[in-house]
Design a protein around this motif. Sequence first.
Motif, PDB file in Angstrom:
ATOM      1  N   ASN A  97      12.296  10.118  57.241  1.00 61.38           N
ATOM      2  CA  ASN A  97      13.883   9.769  57.552  1.00 61.38           C
ATOM      3  C   ASN A  97      13.900  11.217  58.315  1.00 61.38           C
ATOM      4  N   PRO A 100      14.363  11.810  63.239  1.00 59.34           N
ATOM      5  CA  PRO A 100      15.640  11.072  64.369  1.00 59.34           C
ATOM      6  C   PRO A 100      15.508  11.074  65.191  1.00 59.34           C
ATOM      7  N   GLU A 101      15.450  12.174  66.127  1.00 64.04           N
ATOM      8  CA  GLU A 101      15.050  12.129  67.869  1.00 64.04           C
ATOM      9  C   GLU A 101      13.650  11.085  68.114  1.00 64.04           C
ATOM     10  N   TYR A 102      12.642  11.044  67.638  1.00 66.08           N
ATOM     11  CA  TYR A 102      11.757  11.293  67.667  1.00 66.08           C
ATOM     12  C   TYR A 102      11.721   9.491  66.936  1.00 66.08           C
ATOM     13  N   HIS A 103      11.694   9.219  65.978  1.00 66.06           N
ATOM     14  CA  HIS A 103      12.345   7.406  65.853  1.00 66.06           C
ATOM     15  C   HIS A 103      13.278   6.612  67.017  1.00 66.06           C
ATOM     16  N   LYS A 104      14.083   7.519  67.155  1.00 66.42           N
ATOM     17  CA  LYS A 104      15.029   6.575  67.941  1.00 66.42           C
ATOM     18  C   LYS A 104      14.180   6.089  69.237  1.00 66.42           C
ATOM     19  N   THR A 105      13.432   7.351  69.960  1.00 64.83           N
ATOM     20  CA  THR A 105      12.822   7.168  70.467  1.00 64.83           C
ATOM     21  C   THR A 105      11.628   6.047  70.883  1.00 64.83           C
ATOM     22  N   TYR A 106      11.137   6.316  69.646  1.00 64.08           N
ATOM     23  CA  TYR A 106       9.982   5.140  69.545  1.00 64.08           C
ATOM     24  C   TYR A 106      11.043   3.828  69.163  1.00 64.08           C
ATOM     25  N   MET A 107      11.820   3.381  68.787  1.00 63.00           N
ATOM     26  CA  MET A 107      12.781   2.710  68.641  1.00 63.00           C
ATOM     27  C   MET A 107      12.854   1.751  70.245  1.00 63.00           C
ATOM     28  N   ASP A 108      13.251   3.174  70.859  1.00 65.38           N
ATOM     29  CA  ASP A 108      13.944   2.012  71.451  1.00 65.38           C
ATOM     30  C   ASP A 108      12.492   1.826  73.251  1.00 65.38           C
ATOM     31  N   GLN A 158       9.309   6.524  79.567  1.00 66.50           N
ATOM     32  CA  GLN A 158       9.847   6.287  78.366  1.00 66.50           C
ATOM     33  C   GLN A 158       8.480   6.888  77.939  1.00 66.50           C
TER      34      GLN A 158
END
Length: 181
Positions: A97, A100-108, A158
């Motif tokens: 956790n 978060p920026e990487y996590h968001k990029t991945y989830m997108d 992306q």
Amino acid sequence: MYIAEKKKKENIAEYILYLFQIEDLIRSQKFSEDNIRKNIVNQYPVEDLEKEKILHWYLNFAEMMKREHIEESGHMQFVTNQMNDLFEFHTLIVKSNKYPEYHKTYMDIQSILVEIASKMGDQAINEIQVCFSFLYGVVLLKLQKKEISEDTYNVSKQVSSLLGKISLLYNKNQEEELDIY
């Protein structure tokens, strides 16, 4: 040789894509020492002694490819290992956790990666390999001067963003162990 060393230190994703290109470049020269010397090594603007070092590097690369029986297609084991290492790191970062920026990029992009992987079939080993295969396919289309659809172009941006971000984190982790947990 020099480009590979520089890319490996600076950006693991660019390094892996560069190695894909080297594999295909050697295949295009039919693994011939004469072809590699004439069409690749002699293009380098360096002294003859340096050209011999560069030739030796390409020939060693070609020999490894032959030993691994990937003359027609595929990637050398050490290239695959690099992608697997990056995938393991990616998995740790996604579960953490702290990024978060990487996590968001991945989830997108996750659903797009699943769709690309389904089209790849058995070649889709993990999400990071899917990213590399997709991006390299786009590179090849550009080199062949083929049209790239707007959707493909947008997805490539992306995917590039995701690989760029994981590469930065990976390289930072190589320098100083990141707090992932």
